[in-house]
Motif scaffolding. Sequence first.
Motif, PDB file in Angstrom:
ATOM      1  N   LEU A 160       0.814  -1.230   0.000  1.00 29.65           N
ATOM      2  CA  LEU A 160       0.000   0.000   0.000  1.00 29.65           C
ATOM      3  C   LEU A 160       0.840   1.270   0.000  1.00 29.65           C
ATOM      4  CD1 LEU A 160      -2.963  -0.448   2.528  1.00 29.65           C
ATOM      5  CD2 LEU A 160      -3.120   0.149   0.108  1.00 29.65           C
ATOM      6  N   TYR A 161       1.995   1.205   0.671  1.00 29.43           N
ATOM      7  CA  TYR A 161       2.825   2.416   0.831  1.00 29.43           C
ATOM      8  C   TYR A 161       4.260   2.144   0.378  1.00 29.43           C
ATOM      9  CZ  TYR A 161      -1.239   3.199   3.763  1.00 29.43           C
ATOM     10  OH  TYR A 161      -2.540   3.288   4.221  1.00 29.43           O
ATOM     11  N   PRO A 162       4.468   1.949  -0.932  1.00 23.48           N
ATOM     12  CA  PRO A 162       5.807   1.604  -1.420  1.00 23.48           C
ATOM     13  C   PRO A 162       6.792   2.763  -1.310  1.00 23.48           C
ATOM     14  CG  PRO A 162       4.286   1.908  -3.261  1.00 23.48           C
ATOM     15  CD  PRO A 162       3.467   2.008  -2.021  1.00 23.48           C
ATOM     16  N   GLU A 163       6.284   3.973  -1.071  1.00 22.48           N
ATOM     17  CA  GLU A 163       7.174   5.141  -0.955  1.00 22.48           C
ATOM     18  C   GLU A 163       7.876   5.181   0.403  1.00 22.48           C
ATOM     19  OE1 GLU A 163       3.934   5.080  -0.974  1.00 22.48           O
ATOM     20  OE2 GLU A 163       3.174   6.303   0.676  1.00 22.48           O
ATOM     21  N   ILE A 164       7.459   4.314   1.314  1.00 24.36           N
ATOM     22  CA  ILE A 164       8.097   4.242   2.641  1.00 24.36           C
ATOM     23  C   ILE A 164       9.187   3.180   2.602  1.00 24.36           C
ATOM     24  CG2 ILE A 164       7.697   3.495   5.042  1.00 24.36           C
ATOM     25  CD1 ILE A 164       4.943   4.845   4.867  1.00 24.36           C
ATOM     26  N   GLU A 165      10.298   3.446   3.296  1.00 26.34           N
ATOM     27  CA  GLU A 165      11.397   2.464   3.381  1.00 26.34           C
ATOM     28  C   GLU A 165      11.108   1.522   4.545  1.00 26.34           C
ATOM     29  OE1 GLU A 165      14.915   2.834   2.100  1.00 26.34           O
ATOM     30  OE2 GLU A 165      14.256   4.315   0.643  1.00 26.34           O
ATOM     31  N   TRP A 166      10.417   0.441   4.253  1.00 26.19           N
ATOM     32  CA  TRP A 166      10.041  -0.506   5.312  1.00 26.19           C
ATOM     33  C   TRP A 166      11.230  -1.349   5.720  1.00 26.19           C
ATOM     34  CZ3 TRP A 166       5.579   0.270   7.688  1.00 26.19           C
ATOM     35  CH2 TRP A 166       4.579   0.967   6.998  1.00 26.19           C
ATOM     36  N   ARG A 167      11.464  -1.459   7.001  1.00 24.56           N
ATOM     37  CA  ARG A 167      12.473  -2.395   7.528  1.00 24.56           C
ATOM     38  C   ARG A 167      11.756  -3.627   8.049  1.00 24.56           C
ATOM     39  NH1 ARG A 167      18.071  -0.469   8.509  1.00 24.56           N
ATOM     40  NH2 ARG A 167      18.122   1.252   7.030  1.00 24.56           N
ATOM     41  N   GLU A 168      12.550  -4.684   8.307  1.00 25.01           N
ATOM     42  CA  GLU A 168      11.937  -5.911   8.786  1.00 25.01           C
ATOM     43  C   GLU A 168      11.241  -5.650  10.121  1.00 25.01           C
ATOM     44  OE1 GLU A 168      14.642  -9.153   8.755  1.00 25.01           O
ATOM     45  OE2 GLU A 168      13.162 -10.467   9.712  1.00 25.01           O
ATOM     46  N   GLY A 169      10.032  -6.162  10.260  1.00 21.23           N
ATOM     47  CA  GLY A 169       9.275  -5.928  11.484  1.00 21.23           C
ATOM     48  C   GLY A 169       9.503  -7.008  12.515  1.00 21.23           C
ATOM     49  N   ARG A 170       8.876  -6.836  13.651  1.00 27.06           N
ATOM     50  CA  ARG A 170       9.051  -7.804  14.737  1.00 27.06           C
ATOM     51  C   ARG A 170       7.750  -7.926  15.532  1.00 27.06           C
ATOM     52  NH1 ARG A 170      13.233 -10.541  18.250  1.00 27.06           N
ATOM     53  NH2 ARG A 170      12.215 -10.575  20.254  1.00 27.06           N
ATOM     54  N   LEU A 171       7.380  -9.164  15.816  1.00 30.93           N
ATOM     55  CA  LEU A 171       6.251  -9.417  16.705  1.00 30.93           C
ATOM     56  C   LEU A 171       6.774  -9.305  18.133  1.00 30.93           C
ATOM     57  CD1 LEU A 171       3.240 -10.283  16.500  1.00 30.93           C
ATOM     58  CD2 LEU A 171       4.022 -12.618  16.907  1.00 30.93           C
ATOM     59  N   CYS A 172       6.181  -8.432  18.927  1.00 32.55           N
ATOM     60  CA  CYS A 172       6.683  -8.185  20.297  1.00 32.55           C
ATOM     61  C   CYS A 172       5.756  -8.815  21.333  1.00 32.55           C
ATOM     62  CB  CYS A 172       6.852  -6.692  20.525  1.00 32.55           C
ATOM     63  SG  CYS A 172       8.169  -5.972  19.520  1.00 32.55           S
ATOM     64  N   ASN A 173       5.467 -10.103  21.176  1.00 33.19           N
ATOM     65  CA  ASN A 173       4.602 -10.793  22.133  1.00 33.19           C
ATOM     66  C   ASN A 173       5.359 -11.265  23.369  1.00 33.19           C
ATOM     67  OD1 ASN A 173       2.332 -10.477  20.638  1.00 33.19           O
ATOM     68  ND2 ASN A 173       2.196 -12.589  19.911  1.00 33.19           N
ATOM     69  N   GLY A 174       6.704 -11.165  23.322  1.00 35.19           N
ATOM     70  CA  GLY A 174       7.503 -11.609  24.472  1.00 35.19           C
ATOM     71  C   GLY A 174       7.614 -10.497  25.506  1.00 35.19           C
ATOM     72  N   SER A 175       8.719 -10.515  26.236  1.00 36.27           N
ATOM     73  CA  SER A 175       8.896  -9.528  27.302  1.00 36.27           C
ATOM     74  C   SER A 175       9.222  -8.155  26.716  1.00 36.27           C
ATOM     75  CB  SER A 175      10.032  -9.966  28.224  1.00 36.27           C
ATOM     76  OG  SER A 175      11.261  -9.876  27.529  1.00 36.27           O
ATOM     77  N   THR A 176       9.014  -7.133  27.541  1.00 36.94           N
ATOM     78  CA  THR A 176       9.364  -5.780  27.105  1.00 36.94           C
ATOM     79  C   THR A 176      10.886  -5.659  26.959  1.00 36.94           C
ATOM     80  OG1 THR A 176       9.222  -5.084  29.405  1.00 36.94           O
ATOM     81  CG2 THR A 176       7.336  -4.590  28.011  1.00 36.94           C
ATOM     82  N   GLU A 177      11.640  -6.442  27.744  1.00 35.82           N
ATOM     83  CA  GLU A 177      13.108  -6.418  27.618  1.00 35.82           C
ATOM     84  C   GLU A 177      13.515  -6.910  26.223  1.00 35.82           C
ATOM     85  OE1 GLU A 177      11.588  -7.727  30.266  1.00 35.82           O
ATOM     86  OE2 GLU A 177      12.176  -6.253  31.783  1.00 35.82           O
ATOM     87  N   GLN A 178      12.848  -7.966  25.758  1.00 33.71           N
ATOM     88  CA  GLN A 178      13.167  -8.485  24.410  1.00 33.71           C
ATOM     89  C   GLN A 178      12.848  -7.439  23.342  1.00 33.71           C
ATOM     90  OE1 GLN A 178      10.728 -11.995  24.686  1.00 33.71           O
ATOM     91  NE2 GLN A 178      12.501 -13.363  24.741  1.00 33.71           N
ATOM     92  N   ALA A 179      11.725  -6.758  23.521  1.00 37.74           N
ATOM     93  CA  ALA A 179      11.348  -5.711  22.552  1.00 37.74           C
ATOM     94  C   ALA A 179      12.400  -4.598  22.553  1.00 37.74           C
ATOM     95  CB  ALA A 179       9.969  -5.154  22.899  1.00 37.74           C
ATOM     96  N   ALA A 180      12.832  -4.226  23.759  1.00 38.41           N
ATOM     97  CA  ALA A 180      13.820  -3.140  23.876  1.00 38.41           C
ATOM     98  C   ALA A 180      15.146  -3.540  23.226  1.00 38.41           C
ATOM     99  CB  ALA A 180      14.024  -2.799  25.352  1.00 38.41           C
ATOM    100  N   ASP A 181      15.594  -4.775  23.464  1.00 34.91           N
ATOM    101  CA  ASP A 181      16.859  -5.247  22.868  1.00 34.91           C
ATOM    102  C   ASP A 181      16.788  -5.225  21.352  1.00 34.91           C
ATOM    103  OD1 ASP A 181      18.007  -5.660  25.258  1.00 34.91           O
ATOM    104  OD2 ASP A 181      17.773  -7.846  25.272  1.00 34.91           O
ATOM    105  N   TRP A 182      15.674  -5.744  20.837  1.00 33.23           N
ATOM    106  CA  TRP A 182      15.499  -5.764  19.381  1.00 33.23           C
ATOM    107  C   TRP A 182      15.538  -4.339  18.823  1.00 33.23           C
ATOM    108  CZ3 TRP A 182      11.027  -3.464  17.254  1.00 33.23           C
ATOM    109  CH2 TRP A 182      11.016  -3.469  15.854  1.00 33.23           C
ATOM    110  N   ALA A 183      14.836  -3.418  19.498  1.00 33.34           N
ATOM    111  CA  ALA A 183      14.745  -2.046  18.983  1.00 33.34           C
ATOM    112  C   ALA A 183      16.127  -1.389  18.936  1.00 33.34           C
ATOM    113  CB  ALA A 183      13.789  -1.233  19.857  1.00 33.34           C
ATOM    114  N   ARG A 184      16.911  -1.596  19.989  1.00 38.35           N
ATOM    115  CA  ARG A 184      18.265  -1.007  20.004  1.00 38.35           C
ATOM    116  C   ARG A 184      19.060  -1.510  18.806  1.00 38.35           C
ATOM    117  NH1 ARG A 184      18.550  -2.861  25.137  1.00 38.35           N
ATOM    118  NH2 ARG A 184      17.536  -1.409  26.541  1.00 38.35           N
TER     119      ARG A 184
END
Length: 188
Positions: A160-184
């Motif tokens: 739908l939005y090919p003009e955006i530079e999409w990076r690989e996404g992540r499902l953050c169903n685990g801990s908030t620490e895991q989400a934070a590590d991935w984001a960094r």
Amino acid sequence: MKQIVLLIMSLLVFSSPTKAQEQPADAVRQPGGKILVAYFSCTGTTEKAASAIARAVDGDLYRIVPAVAYTPADLDWTDESSRSSKEMADENSRPALGGGSLDPAEYDAVFLGYPIWWDACPRAVNTFLEKYDFSGKTVIPFATSGSSSIAGSVRKLGALYPEIEWREGRLCNGSTEQAADWARRAIE
Ligand SMILES: Cc1cc2nc3c(=O)[nH]c(=O)nc-3n(C[C@H](O)[C@H](O)[C@H](O)COP(=O)(O)O)c2cc1C
């Protein structure tokens, strides 16, 4: 002796990384750059992940707020006449947004969080992406779900939005620490 000193100096010059070498060319955040963490959340799960990610990357947290809040009845996916069922059945549905405004130009990159609804992002996220100009921006999706993967929603967003530079996404169903590590790591 003079030759040894010169040799050591030249080794130091050529082996110490310059600022440009320290900063990978494809690093998402440039020195001094800002990161936006925009999210949609109705029952608080994605909000927890978004808050942890914003803290981890020192980003600005922005909540995508629908003009009319979703009630529990609106979120009943077992009822095909519920608001969410009707919106998700109509790919052109764009629920109006409330909330504050923002300027995407201020940001190097955007983390975009949402719950998976019917293997897609909620239509309010489409309203958000069409309200602001994110063309050429790096957008990194993340999601929470009952069990579905994020892949289908990211594929739809990319189409739908090919003009955006999409990076690989992540499902953050685990801990908030895991989400934070991935984001960094995602913005290194
Ligand atoms: C209307 C609706 C549709 C949903 N569809 C899916 C789905 O297709 N797959 C899934 O795993 N979870 C689905 N869920 C569950 C949500 O993705 C999950 O509860 C999510 O973590 C809620 O995030 P929130 O608390 O930030 O709103 C759905 C929830 C709702 C309300």
